[in-house]
Design a protein around this motif. Structure first.
Motif, PDB file in Angstrom:
ATOM      1  N   GLN A 222       6.464   2.012   4.075  1.00 64.09           N
ATOM      2  CA  GLN A 222       5.355   1.784   3.164  1.00 64.09           C
ATOM      3  C   GLN A 222       5.929   1.390   1.811  1.00 64.09           C
ATOM      4  O   GLN A 222       6.701   2.159   1.228  1.00 64.09           O
ATOM      5  N   MET A 223       5.554   0.224   1.336  1.00 60.40           N
ATOM      6  CA  MET A 223       6.088  -0.299   0.089  1.00 60.40           C
ATOM      7  C   MET A 223       4.960  -0.465  -0.913  1.00 60.40           C
ATOM      8  O   MET A 223       4.032  -1.252  -0.682  1.00 60.40           O
ATOM      9  N   ASN A 224       5.025   0.278  -1.994  1.00 59.45           N
ATOM     10  CA  ASN A 224       4.017   0.212  -3.052  1.00 59.45           C
ATOM     11  C   ASN A 224       4.647  -0.278  -4.347  1.00 59.45           C
ATOM     12  O   ASN A 224       5.862  -0.265  -4.506  1.00 59.45           O
ATOM     13  N   SER A 225       3.814  -0.696  -5.268  1.00 59.71           N
ATOM     14  CA  SER A 225       4.274  -1.160  -6.581  1.00 59.71           C
ATOM     15  C   SER A 225       5.407  -2.174  -6.429  1.00 59.71           C
ATOM     16  O   SER A 225       6.455  -2.074  -7.083  1.00 59.71           O
ATOM     17  N   LEU A 226       5.193  -3.142  -5.584  1.00 62.23           N
ATOM     18  CA  LEU A 226       6.244  -4.118  -5.286  1.00 62.23           C
ATOM     19  C   LEU A 226       6.587  -4.946  -6.506  1.00 62.23           C
ATOM     20  O   LEU A 226       5.729  -5.270  -7.346  1.00 62.23           O
TER      21      LEU A 226
ATOM     22  N   ARG B 269       2.991  -2.682   4.332  1.00 64.07           N
ATOM     23  CA  ARG B 269       3.569  -1.709   5.250  1.00 64.07           C
ATOM     24  C   ARG B 269       4.271  -2.457   6.376  1.00 64.07           C
ATOM     25  O   ARG B 269       3.634  -3.223   7.109  1.00 64.07           O
TER      26      ARG B 269
ATOM     27  N   ARG C 237       8.669   4.478  -4.873  1.00 60.20           N
ATOM     28  CA  ARG C 237       7.767   3.369  -4.531  1.00 60.20           C
ATOM     29  C   ARG C 237       7.676   3.151  -3.017  1.00 60.20           C
ATOM     30  O   ARG C 237       6.624   2.775  -2.506  1.00 60.20           O
TER      31      ARG C 237
ATOM     32  N   SER D 126       1.057  -3.911  -2.319  1.00 55.32           N
ATOM     33  CA  SER D 126       1.643  -3.051  -1.287  1.00 55.32           C
ATOM     34  C   SER D 126       1.727  -3.786   0.041  1.00 55.32           C
ATOM     35  O   SER D 126       0.935  -4.697   0.320  1.00 55.32           O
TER      36      SER D 126
END
Length: 114
Positions: A81-85, A19, A66, A17
């Protein structure tokens, strides 16, 4: 005139992740649309997410579920917010403010390793 400064990019492993932050030089309270775009080498710049002054969001299908966009008008800042990139998220990410004219930041590099 609005100056936009992005931060928070970097190198991360797939599944991780980050941000991103976009700090504006003046109040964004009356800027209706703030957004994030990205551009990979050899590709056109594409929309990632936008958010209106009322909080309505528009998220690209490729990142839906995501990525999350938010704005803090008191801090003149927009976040991504960037998850599971994924490796395909690798790009330069740009902040945009759409007022009477469109303003762009300089971009921040996001690299996702597999």
């Amino acid at each position: 005139q609005v100056q936009l400064v992005e931060s928070g990019g970097g190198l991360v492993q797939a599944g991780g992740s980050l941000r991103l932050s976009c700090a504006a030089s003046r109040s964004i309270l009356h800027i209706n649309d703030m957004g994030w775009y990205r551009q990979s080498p050899g590709k056109q710049r594409e929309l990632v997410a936008t958010i209106s002054s009322g909080g309505t969001t528009n998220i690209a299908d490729s990142v839906k579920g995501r990525f999350t966009i938010s704005r803090d008008n008191a801090k003149n800042t927009v976040y991504l917010q960037m998850n599971s990139l994924k490796p395909e998220d690798t790009a330069v990410y740009y902040c945009q403010a759409k007022a009477v004219i469109v303003y762009w930041g300089q971009g921040t590099q996001v690299t996702v390793s597999s």
